[in-house]
Design a protein around this motif. Structure first.
Motif, PDB file in Angstrom:
ATOM      1  N   ALA A  10       0.781  -1.276   0.091  1.00  0.00           N
ATOM      2  CA  ALA A  10      -0.004  -0.017  -0.081  1.00  0.00           C
ATOM      3  C   ALA A  10       0.689   1.281  -0.147  1.00  0.00           C
ATOM      4  O   ALA A  10       0.552   2.144  -0.431  1.00  0.00           O
ATOM      5  CB  ALA A  10      -0.966  -0.032   1.003  1.00  0.00           C
ATOM      6  N   ASN A  11       2.099   1.162   0.488  1.00  0.00           N
ATOM      7  CA  ASN A  11       2.839   2.395   0.736  1.00  0.00           C
ATOM      8  C   ASN A  11       3.770   2.482  -0.752  1.00  0.00           C
ATOM      9  O   ASN A  11       3.882   3.764  -0.936  1.00  0.00           O
ATOM     10  CB  ASN A  11       3.875   2.423   1.774  1.00  0.00           C
ATOM     11  CG  ASN A  11       3.379   2.753   3.293  1.00  0.00           C
ATOM     12  OD1 ASN A  11       3.359   3.949   3.517  1.00  0.00           O
ATOM     13  ND2 ASN A  11       2.680   1.807   3.616  1.00  0.00           N
ATOM     14  N   LYS A  12       4.116   1.413  -1.211  1.00  0.00           N
ATOM     15  CA  LYS A  12       5.027   1.540  -2.528  1.00  0.00           C
ATOM     16  C   LYS A  12       4.165   1.726  -3.677  1.00  0.00           C
ATOM     17  O   LYS A  12       4.563   2.401  -4.598  1.00  0.00           O
ATOM     18  CB  LYS A  12       5.787   0.162  -2.718  1.00  0.00           C
ATOM     19  CG  LYS A  12       6.838   0.256  -3.781  1.00  0.00           C
ATOM     20  CD  LYS A  12       7.816  -0.680  -3.692  1.00  0.00           C
ATOM     21  CE  LYS A  12       8.898  -0.391  -4.862  1.00  0.00           C
ATOM     22  NZ  LYS A  12      10.109  -1.471  -4.810  1.00  0.00           N
ATOM     23  N   THR A  51      -4.516   2.368  17.153  1.00  0.00           N
ATOM     24  CA  THR A  51      -3.245   3.386  16.726  1.00  0.00           C
ATOM     25  C   THR A  51      -3.112   3.527  15.317  1.00  0.00           C
ATOM     26  O   THR A  51      -2.724   4.423  14.598  1.00  0.00           O
ATOM     27  CB  THR A  51      -1.970   3.102  17.506  1.00  0.00           C
ATOM     28  OG1 THR A  51      -1.571   2.018  17.041  1.00  0.00           O
ATOM     29  CG2 THR A  51      -2.214   3.189  18.890  1.00  0.00           C
ATOM     30  N   GLN A  52      -3.149   2.330  14.650  1.00  0.00           N
ATOM     31  CA  GLN A  52      -2.883   1.912  12.962  1.00  0.00           C
ATOM     32  C   GLN A  52      -4.185   2.576  12.363  1.00  0.00           C
ATOM     33  O   GLN A  52      -3.845   2.928  11.226  1.00  0.00           O
ATOM     34  CB  GLN A  52      -2.877   0.447  12.735  1.00  0.00           C
ATOM     35  CG  GLN A  52      -1.728  -0.039  13.586  1.00  0.00           C
ATOM     36  CD  GLN A  52      -0.207   0.441  13.261  1.00  0.00           C
ATOM     37  OE1 GLN A  52      -0.027   0.199  11.945  1.00  0.00           O
ATOM     38  NE2 GLN A  52       0.229   1.128  14.104  1.00  0.00           N
ATOM     39  N   LEU A  53      -5.374   2.735  12.859  1.00  0.00           N
ATOM     40  CA  LEU A  53      -6.426   3.026  12.273  1.00  0.00           C
ATOM     41  C   LEU A  53      -6.780   4.675  12.316  1.00  0.00           C
ATOM     42  O   LEU A  53      -7.694   5.200  11.842  1.00  0.00           O
ATOM     43  CB  LEU A  53      -7.794   2.316  12.651  1.00  0.00           C
ATOM     44  CG  LEU A  53      -7.568   0.877  12.282  1.00  0.00           C
ATOM     45  CD1 LEU A  53      -8.829   0.203  12.679  1.00  0.00           C
ATOM     46  CD2 LEU A  53      -7.385   0.622  10.712  1.00  0.00           C
ATOM     47  N   MET A  60       6.239   2.730   8.475  1.00  0.00           N
ATOM     48  CA  MET A  60       4.931   2.818   7.590  1.00  0.00           C
ATOM     49  C   MET A  60       3.726   2.933   8.304  1.00  0.00           C
ATOM     50  O   MET A  60       3.502   2.037   9.363  1.00  0.00           O
ATOM     51  CB  MET A  60       4.972   1.667   6.544  1.00  0.00           C
ATOM     52  CG  MET A  60       6.357   1.839   5.647  1.00  0.00           C
ATOM     53  SD  MET A  60       6.214   0.338   4.525  1.00  0.00           S
ATOM     54  CE  MET A  60       7.586   0.642   3.391  1.00  0.00           C
ATOM     55  N   THR A  61       2.776   3.588   7.962  1.00  0.00           N
ATOM     56  CA  THR A  61       1.294   3.378   8.343  1.00  0.00           C
ATOM     57  C   THR A  61       0.584   3.384   7.122  1.00  0.00           C
ATOM     58  O   THR A  61       1.208   3.528   5.960  1.00  0.00           O
ATOM     59  CB  THR A  61       0.832   4.539   8.922  1.00  0.00           C
ATOM     60  OG1 THR A  61       1.095   5.936   8.424  1.00  0.00           O
ATOM     61  CG2 THR A  61       1.846   4.855  10.621  1.00  0.00           C
ATOM     62  N   PHE A  62      -0.580   3.116   7.079  1.00  0.00           N
ATOM     63  CA  PHE A  62      -1.442   2.799   6.080  1.00  0.00           C
ATOM     64  C   PHE A  62      -1.788   4.244   5.403  1.00  0.00           C
ATOM     65  O   PHE A  62      -1.892   5.354   6.190  1.00  0.00           O
ATOM     66  CB  PHE A  62      -2.802   2.339   6.352  1.00  0.00           C
ATOM     67  CG  PHE A  62      -2.748   0.628   6.539  1.00  0.00           C
ATOM     68  CD1 PHE A  62      -2.342  -0.170   5.559  1.00  0.00           C
ATOM     69  CD2 PHE A  62      -2.776   0.264   7.876  1.00  0.00           C
ATOM     70  CE1 PHE A  62      -2.119  -1.480   5.755  1.00  0.00           C
ATOM     71  CE2 PHE A  62      -2.799  -1.010   8.108  1.00  0.00           C
ATOM     72  CZ  PHE A  62      -2.206  -1.954   7.064  1.00  0.00           C
TER      73      PHE A  62
END
Length: 330
Positions: free
Chosen positions: A152-154, A289-291, A258-260
């Motif tokens: 999702a990050n790349k 925390t990730q959301l 990384m985070t989404f």
């Protein structure tokens, strides 16, 4: 007299050793013969596509406008079969794809390192060679959460959303204020693979239900369970699974910051749990925390274990459809 007794003892030990070696050789020969027979009896149920000189298995079902790509957890020997109940529920409204990584299901083994970089590129290549167009809704289970985070990050333009089934994410250990110990060469997974020896096959006879999902009867078809047992004998503890395990720390280090992306909707399913540490932290607080970066994100807790799709596939499918309709569909 003592010398004769010692000589007799070593004769007995030699005979026992030769018997054991002979039994192992017979087991290996029988196992290889049975494996060859089973591989002809149970051919790939999806498409085999060439990736870096080896075949990867890509299974596709359904014709909905949203393409959900299911990615399995570490050591799930036959992902397509493992996800069967969830696939059958979600395909009613979506196109479902399962990409089996090298060393899993009907995919070949590879000599390439099981790093997040290699795995994500292999997934992308397999999808493109299967003529499956993106952007995709990535649906990772367990360790594939790290691969989906990297993907999702790349390649954010290729990802419409991420829906995790109790996914492993790189910031977990930092959230709990400790780090996982580094895997040194002396603590790596062994490079002796038991499946070719026939020991796994022997174990499957002694404990018939050893490799079956912990689900209610009739959740999985009889044909599914027969294939699951066979593929478990071929694939369990192979070199790619071992190498993937040994690369966990590399893959976490590669994604730790990384985070989404905030514009990619994320939903996470996780089991209800009572494991709260003295600081009031749990897996649920970590996922929160990730959301926190996106308004279209959602956390869903369900009764069950780490393999929620074994027992909660109907609820998962309902949540997925509502989430897509609200946050993903154009």
């Amino acid at each position: 007299m003592k010398t004769k007794k010692e000589f007799k003892f070593w004769i007995i030990m030699r005979n026992i050793s030769l018997t054991i070696v002979a039994a192992l050789l017979i087991l290996i020969v029988l196992n290889n013969a049975m494996t060859a027979y089973e591989q002809k009896k149970y051919p790939a149920i999806g498409q085999l596509v060439e990736v870096d000189g080896n075949n990867m298995h890509v299974f596709t079902k359904g014709d909905g406008e949203n393409t959900i790509v299911l990615l399995s957890g570490l050591g799930t020997v036959a992902p397509v079969l493992d996800f069967e109940p969830l696939i059958n529920e979600m395909l009613k409204n979506n196109k479902i794809v399962v990409v089996e990584l090298f060393g899993y299901g009907w995919s070949d083994l590879t000599n390439k390192e099981r790093t997040v970089e290699n795995i994500v590129e292999e997934i992308r290549t397999a999808l493109k060679k299967s003529n499956i167009e993106g952007p995709y809704i990535l649906m990772p289970h367990s360790i594939s959460g790290i691969y989906s985070m990297y993907y999702a990050n790349k390649y954010p333009d290729e990802v419409r959303a991420v829906i995790g089934i109790d996914p492993t994410l790189p910031g977990f250990n930092h959230h709990f204020s400790h780090t996982m110990p580094k895997v040194s060469a002396s603590h790596e997974m062994p490079k002796f693979y038991v499946a070719p020896t026939g020991i796994v096959r022997l174990a499957s006879f002694v404990i018939p239900d050893l490799f079956f999902p912990l689900s209610e009867e009739e959740t999985y078809s009889e044909e599914n369970l027969k294939m699951t047992k066979a593929i478990s004998v071929w694939n369990s503890f192979n070199k790619n699974v071992s190498n993937e395990t040994n690369n966990i720390h590399h893959n976490i280090d590669k994604t730790i910051g990384m985070t989404f992306p905030s514009d990619i909707p994320v939903m996470i399913f996780t089991p209800k749990e009572e494991n709260i540490n003295e600081d009031g932290q749990s897996k649920i607080t970590f996922y929160q925390t990730q959301l926190s970066n996106g308004s279209s994100n959602k956390l869903v807790t369900l009764e069950g274990n780490h393999y929620l799709h074994w027992t909660r596939y109907k609820e998962i499918s309902e949540y997925v459809n509502k989430f897509i309709e609200t946050h993903v569909s154009d």
